[in-house]
Design a protein around this motif. Structure first.
Motif, PDB file in Angstrom:
ATOM      1  N   LEU A  66       0.937  -1.132   0.095  1.00 23.74           N
ATOM      2  CA  LEU A  66      -0.051   0.085  -0.038  1.00 23.74           C
ATOM      3  C   LEU A  66       0.575   1.175  -0.146  1.00 23.74           C
ATOM      4  O   LEU A  66       0.368   2.381   0.150  1.00 23.74           O
ATOM      5  CB  LEU A  66      -0.824   0.178   1.282  1.00 23.74           C
ATOM      6  N   ARG A  67       2.073   0.954  -0.244  1.00 19.50           N
ATOM      7  CA  ARG A  67       3.081   2.210  -0.281  1.00 19.50           C
ATOM      8  C   ARG A  67       3.157   3.031   0.923  1.00 19.50           C
ATOM      9  O   ARG A  67       3.562   4.228   0.893  1.00 19.50           O
ATOM     10  CB  ARG A  67       2.638   2.910  -1.469  1.00 19.50           C
ATOM     11  N   PHE A  68       3.149   2.429   2.129  1.00 19.64           N
ATOM     12  CA  PHE A  68       3.498   2.723   3.285  1.00 19.64           C
ATOM     13  C   PHE A  68       5.111   2.599   3.617  1.00 19.64           C
ATOM     14  O   PHE A  68       5.523   1.372   3.390  1.00 19.64           O
ATOM     15  CB  PHE A  68       2.632   2.479   4.569  1.00 19.64           C
ATOM     16  N   ASP A  69       5.826   3.306   4.731  1.00 17.50           N
ATOM     17  CA  ASP A  69       6.948   3.152   4.779  1.00 17.50           C
ATOM     18  C   ASP A  69       7.110   1.776   5.583  1.00 17.50           C
ATOM     19  O   ASP A  69       8.334   1.200   5.769  1.00 17.50           O
ATOM     20  CB  ASP A  69       7.651   4.151   5.663  1.00 17.50           C
ATOM     21  N   GLY A  70       6.166   1.481   6.318  1.00 13.02           N
ATOM     22  CA  GLY A  70       6.261   0.076   7.145  1.00 13.02           C
ATOM     23  C   GLY A  70       4.945   0.364   8.018  1.00 13.02           C
ATOM     24  O   GLY A  70       4.115   1.080   7.951  1.00 13.02           O
ATOM     25  N   TYR A  71       4.762  -0.674   8.873  1.00 13.07           N
ATOM     26  CA  TYR A  71       3.647  -0.712   9.914  1.00 13.07           C
ATOM     27  C   TYR A  71       3.514   0.507  10.494  1.00 13.07           C
ATOM     28  O   TYR A  71       2.271   0.864  10.918  1.00 13.07           O
ATOM     29  CB  TYR A  71       3.797  -1.982  10.686  1.00 13.07           C
ATOM     30  N   ARG A  72       4.309   0.994  11.355  1.00  8.25           N
ATOM     31  CA  ARG A  72       4.154   2.285  12.139  1.00  8.25           C
ATOM     32  C   ARG A  72       3.483   3.151  11.224  1.00  8.25           C
ATOM     33  O   ARG A  72       2.629   4.204  11.983  1.00  8.25           O
ATOM     34  CB  ARG A  72       5.429   2.576  12.756  1.00  8.25           C
ATOM     35  N   ASP A  73       4.168   3.608  10.204  1.00 10.56           N
ATOM     36  CA  ASP A  73       3.564   4.727   9.297  1.00 10.56           C
ATOM     37  C   ASP A  73       2.004   4.254   9.027  1.00 10.56           C
ATOM     38  O   ASP A  73       1.161   5.204   8.940  1.00 10.56           O
ATOM     39  CB  ASP A  73       4.278   4.944   8.144  1.00 10.56           C
ATOM     40  N   PHE A  74       1.867   3.094   8.693  1.00 10.01           N
ATOM     41  CA  PHE A  74       0.318   2.654   8.185  1.00 10.01           C
ATOM     42  C   PHE A  74      -0.452   2.869   9.599  1.00 10.01           C
ATOM     43  O   PHE A  74      -1.560   3.507   9.563  1.00 10.01           O
ATOM     44  CB  PHE A  74       0.529   1.195   7.869  1.00 10.01           C
ATOM     45  N   ALA A  75       0.003   2.550  10.700  1.00  9.96           N
ATOM     46  CA  ALA A  75      -0.839   2.450  11.943  1.00  9.96           C
ATOM     47  C   ALA A  75      -1.095   3.845  12.237  1.00  9.96           C
ATOM     48  O   ALA A  75      -2.320   4.271  12.620  1.00  9.96           O
ATOM     49  CB  ALA A  75      -0.071   1.714  13.173  1.00  9.96           C
ATOM     50  N   ILE A  76      -0.067   4.903  12.196  1.00  5.95           N
ATOM     51  CA  ILE A  76      -0.301   6.121  12.533  1.00  5.95           C
ATOM     52  C   ILE A  76      -1.360   6.817  11.465  1.00  5.95           C
ATOM     53  O   ILE A  76      -2.473   7.629  11.991  1.00  5.95           O
ATOM     54  CB  ILE A  76       0.831   7.117  12.715  1.00  5.95           C
ATOM     55  N   GLN A  77      -1.070   6.435  10.152  1.00  2.00           N
ATOM     56  CA  GLN A  77      -2.190   7.173   9.312  1.00  2.00           C
ATOM     57  C   GLN A  77      -3.474   6.656   9.536  1.00  2.00           C
ATOM     58  O   GLN A  77      -4.519   7.326   9.196  1.00  2.00           O
ATOM     59  CB  GLN A  77      -1.760   7.061   7.926  1.00  2.00           C
TER      60      GLN A  77
END
Length: 284
Positions: A59-70
């Motif tokens: 999904l073109r996120f930097d990683g899980y942390r980036d995904f979770a924050i967004q």
């Protein structure tokens, strides 16, 4: 709203089986998903930590942390009932049809802004700026977008052509060069003729730009620059009107972005074409 959940929905059909498990859980239980660790989410999805990370990267996120924050930001701002597309039902009165069609078209533009990558847009505009020739390729409804793009770029004296016939597409693509740009438009990204034409263009070393729905598909996997759109998935889409509106908006962004950095040079062409077109009117 940053479009995190929208990206999950748009990319769902293109995900691998293990990634679909993650997407299904998140879409079914978005609020419960917020704040979970990688391991906790993997356990609830009956999959592995690695599958969660791959899902985020897809999904073109930097990683899980980036995904979770967004995703957390999405949940706090999203109102699902107000943000959902409205299908057109047989028997709807005209007032309802007007409202729903207009809302869906407006939302397709709003959602497209959430999946567009500004860095990819900058790259695309830079490529168009430096190119000697710009070709636009599309078939069906996407072919109409290519023709719209051609007339816009012709107004500023950029050598551009739109190709909607598959045989002409192959011929034109074979004669591109490394100094040219080729824009390929296909909502699904799986239109065979468009994919094959891009493969021809790639051999000439021309810069390739794809405009497709968000997610992984055959066309954008081959493109140098990937631009995404979003549109409603309704049963009565009136000739793919949602995707068409979103694609037109992306073309307008590219044209305006190029016009902004070239304005001092192109103003004379805009003035000339405006005068010529005025002659065609009964009244100025």
């Amino acid at each position: 709203m940053n479009g995190c959940l929208l990206k999950v929905k748009e990319a769902f059909d293109d995900l691998k089986p293990s990634e679909k498990k993650v997407a299904s859980y998140i879409l079914s239980f978005p609020e419960e998903s917020v704040g979970l660790s990688v391991g906790e989410l993997a356990q609830r999805c009956n999959t592995s930590n690695a599958a969660i990370i791959r899902f985020c990267k897809t999904l073109r996120f930097d990683g899980y942390r980036d995904f979770a924050i967004q995703m957390a930001s999405d949940i706090s701002s999203q109102k699902a009932e107000e943000d959902s597309y409205t299908d057109i039902q047989v028997g709807d009165d005209l007032e309802t049809i007007i409202k729903n069609v207009s809302y869906n078209n407006k939302k397709s533009i709003t959602d497209t802004l959430l999946v567009l990558d500004i860095e990819e847009l900058k790259k695309a505009i830079a490529v168009l700026h430096s190119s000697k020739r710009i070709d636009f390729y599309g078939v069906g409804a996407s072919g109409l977008i290519a023709q719209d793009a051609q007339q816009k770029f012709m107004r500023i004296n950029r050598y551009s052509m739109a190709y909607t016939d598959t045989h002409l597409q192959a011929t034109a693509a074979a004669n591109l060069s490394a100094e040219d740009a080729a824009v390929f438009i296909s909502y699904s990204g799986e239109t065979r003729d468009i994919v094959e034409t891009m493969e021809i263009a790639k051999k000439t070393r021309a810069k390739t730009i794809s405009i497709t729905k968000f997610g992984n598909n055959t066309l954008n996997s081959k493109a140098d620059i990937k631009l995404f759109t979003a549109s409603p998935e309704t049963s009565m889409r009136s000739g793919a009107s949602g995707s068409r509106i979103a694609q037109l908006n992306v073309i307008d962004i590219l044209f305006s972005g190029l016009g902004s950095i070239e304005y001092s040079e192109i103003k004379k062409y805009l003035d000339r074409t405006r005068k010529v077109r005025a002659i065609k009117k009964f009244r100025d």
